[in-house]
Structures are given as structure tokens and as C-alpha cells.
Design a protein around this motif. Structure first.
Motif, short mmCIF file in Angstrom:
data_model
loop_
_atom_site.label_atom_id
_atom_site.label_comp_id
_atom_site.label_asym_id
_atom_site.label_seq_id
_atom_site.Cartn_x
_atom_site.Cartn_y
_atom_site.Cartn_z
N MET A 1 0.84 -1.19 0.00
CA MET A 1 0.00 0.00 0.00
C MET A 1 0.88 1.24 0.00
N ALA A 2 0.54 2.20 -0.87
CA ALA A 2 1.32 3.42 -0.95
C ALA A 2 1.15 4.25 0.32
N SER A 3 2.24 4.83 0.78
CA SER A 3 2.18 5.65 1.99
C SER A 3 1.61 7.01 1.66
N THR A 4 0.97 7.64 2.66
CA THR A 4 0.40 8.97 2.47
C THR A 4 1.51 10.01 2.50
N PRO A 5 1.54 10.94 1.54
CA PRO A 5 2.59 11.96 1.53
C PRO A 5 2.54 12.80 2.79
N PRO A 6 3.68 13.32 3.24
CA PRO A 6 3.69 14.23 4.39
C PRO A 6 2.73 15.39 4.17
N LEU A 7 2.25 15.98 5.25
CA LEU A 7 1.25 17.04 5.14
C LEU A 7 1.77 18.25 4.35
N TYR A 8 3.04 18.60 4.53
CA TYR A 8 3.54 19.76 3.80
C TYR A 8 3.55 19.49 2.30
N ILE A 11 0.07 20.04 0.94
CA ILE A 11 -0.18 21.47 0.72
C ILE A 11 0.49 21.92 -0.56
N GLN A 12 1.74 21.49 -0.77
CA GLN A 12 2.46 21.84 -1.98
C GLN A 12 1.71 21.38 -3.23
N GLN A 13 1.22 20.14 -3.20
CA GLN A 13 0.52 19.61 -4.36
C GLN A 13 -0.75 20.40 -4.63
N HIS A 14 -1.43 20.82 -3.56
CA HIS A 14 -2.63 21.65 -3.71
C HIS A 14 -2.28 22.96 -4.40
N LEU A 15 -1.20 23.59 -3.97
CA LEU A 15 -0.78 24.85 -4.57
C LEU A 15 -0.36 24.66 -6.02
N LEU A 16 0.41 23.59 -6.29
CA LEU A 16 0.87 23.32 -7.66
C LEU A 16 -0.30 23.01 -8.59
N ASP A 17 -1.30 22.30 -8.09
CA ASP A 17 -2.48 22.00 -8.91
C ASP A 17 -3.16 23.30 -9.35
N LYS A 18 -3.24 24.25 -8.44
CA LYS A 18 -3.86 25.54 -8.76
C LYS A 18 -3.05 26.28 -9.83
N ILE A 19 -1.71 26.19 -9.71
CA ILE A 19 -0.83 26.89 -10.65
C ILE A 19 -0.86 26.23 -12.02
N PHE A 40 -5.83 22.95 6.24
CA PHE A 40 -5.29 21.60 6.22
C PHE A 40 -5.11 21.01 7.61
N GLY A 41 -5.47 21.77 8.62
CA GLY A 41 -5.38 21.27 9.98
C GLY A 41 -3.96 20.96 10.41
N VAL A 42 -3.03 21.85 10.05
CA VAL A 42 -1.63 21.64 10.39
C VAL A 42 -1.10 22.87 11.12
N SER A 43 0.13 22.76 11.60
CA SER A 43 0.75 23.90 12.25
C SER A 43 1.18 24.93 11.21
N ARG A 44 1.36 26.15 11.66
CA ARG A 44 1.83 27.20 10.75
C ARG A 44 3.23 26.86 10.24
N MET A 45 4.03 26.16 11.05
CA MET A 45 5.38 25.78 10.64
C MET A 45 5.33 24.85 9.42
N THR A 46 4.36 23.93 9.43
CA THR A 46 4.21 23.01 8.30
C THR A 46 3.80 23.76 7.04
#
Length: 238
Positions: A1-8, A11-19, A40-46
Motif C-alpha cells: 500500500m502506498a504511503s500517504t505523503p507528508p502534510l507539507y 499542501i504543496q501539491q494543492h498549490l501546484l495544482d492551482k498553478i 489543512f489542519g496543520v501547524s503554521r510551521m508546516t
């Protein structure tokens, strides 16, 4: 089973999809870190890491006091190098494809004979190819090749190999000449590049040599709204 990408990365993929979809154009301001963190329910650092990585990769730019914006990522080529447009496109994480409009043997007219250094009426190879980046036309390449130096040129599958790859494999390129000017496209070029005839274009005339032999003469036409040219020069301190 493929692992879930890290949360950051999510977010990157979401931004790239928009671009990449074109929903966010150049200079579009993206949501602030605080909003992305909430969405995304993450910390601001992420959220900060996701944005910071895309800034480093050239997709985003930060403007202090204003926010973070989508970078103007026009296709870019060097004026001082002979590049492979397919590699250039792939280096931006995009997909290169091409459409071959013409593949023929012709007799050199006055211009081709002069530019290619052959006799008027000499037999030369000619190809007309549209290069696309993510299905968007970015270059119309009209190329003339001296068959004496690249006899198998027209046998190439140009949907898999660019003319540049063929020339470099047959004759190592030692010298290049570029002439660049701003032009308006004719009807055929405008149709090929999916632009109107009032759209400014960058025209590059390129001649390439291998040692003393003049191998190729090309007319490269780029939509000005999708392309830019870059030059850099290192000067020795006196």
C-alpha cells in the motif's frame, strides 16, 4: 500500500495544482500561511515549509509586507547555449510534446542557401515542428539541415527526439550564432502557436557549426507572452 505523503507535500501539491491548471496565474496572491494551516489542519510551521520549498523551486515569490505570489514562470531559454527544448521543459517539471507539421526535402532558395552556406538549389532537409509544454505551444521550429552532415535526419521520430538531440548525436556542436528580434506572426504561425496575429513574438535565427562545417539553420518563433530569453556573462576582473 502506498504511503500517504507528508502534510507539507499535500499542501504543496494543492498549490501546484492551482498553478498548473491555470486557476492561479502569474502574480496571483496565494492564501497566507495562517489560512493554509487552518484549511489543512496543520501547524503554521508546516504550512511555512510547504511555501518555502516552492519559493526555492521558483514557483512562488515572497514580497515582504505584501504576501506570497505566483512567479512568472514563462518558458526560458539561454541566448548563449544550444539547448534541448525537451530537457528544458522537463526541468520545470512539465511535459514536453511535439507535432510534426512538415518533413521534406527541398531545394534551397536564396535565403536558405545563404544562411546554410550551400549552393542555390541544393538539396536540403526541412522540418516544421510545434513544441508544446503541458499541451500549450511554446515554439514553432522551422529547421533546415545540410544532408551531407546529418544524412539520416528525416528518418527521426521527432515525437520522441528533438532536432537538437539528432544534431548533437551526429555532429558535436562547437559554435552557435543567434539573432533575436521581436516580430508579429503570420497567419500560419499564429494558427500553429494558438495565438492571434497581433500577439508579439520572439523570433530567433540560430545557426550551428561542428568544427568548420555549418550544420543547421533554424527559425525559432516563440509567443512573447509564454517565453523569455536569458543571457549571462562572466567578466574577468581587470
Amino acid at each position: 500500500m502506498a504511503s500517504t505523503p507528508p502534510l507539507y507535500q499535500q499542501i504543496q501539491q494543492h498549490l501546484l495544482d492551482k498553478i498548473h491548471s491555470g486557476e492561479w496565474q502569474s502574480n496571483h496572491q496565494i492564501p497566507p500561511e495562517e489560512q493554509l494551516a487552518r484549511d489543512f489542519g496543520v501547524s503554521r510551521m508546516t504550512a511555512n515549509k510547504a511555501i518555502r520549498d516552492l519559493v526555492q523551486k521558483g514557483y512562488l515569490t515572497r514580497q515582504p509586507g505584501l504576501g506570497t505570489f505566483v512567479t512568472d514562470r514563462k518558458a526560458e531559454s539561454s541566448l548563449v547555449e544550444v539547448y534541448n527544448i525537451a530537457e528544458e521543459v522537463r526541468s520545470r517539471g512539465h511535459r514536453h510534446s511535439s507535432e510534426v507539421l512538415i518533413r521534406e526535402v527541398i531545394e534551397a532558395d536564396d535565403e536558405v542557401a545563404l544562411r546554410l552556406g550551400v549552393r542555390l538549389g541544393s538539396r536540403v532537409f526541412h522540418t516544421l515542428i510545434i513544441h508544446l509544454e503541458n499541451e500549450v505551444p511554446i515554439q514553432l521550429e522551422s529547421r533546415f539541415v545540410n544532408p551531407r552532415w546529418v544524412p539520416d535526419y528525416l528518418e527521426t521520430d521527432f515525437t520522441r527526439h528533438t532536432p537538437n538531440e539528432v544534431l548533437v548525436a551526429a555532429c558535436p556542436i562547437t559554435d552557435v550564432e543567434h539573432i533575436v528580434e521581436a516580430v508579429l506572426p503570420d497567419a500560419q504561425a499564429a494558427e500553429s502557436l494558438a495565438i492571434d496575429m497581433e500577439s508579439p513574438c520572439l523570433s530567433m535565427i540560430r545557426r550551428t557549426w561542428s568544427g568548420e562545417q555549418l550544420i543547421s539553420y533554424a527559425r525559432l518563433l516563440h509567443p512573447g507572452s509564454r517565453y523569455k530569453l536569458r543571457s549571462s556573462l562572466h567578466l574577468q576582473a581587470s
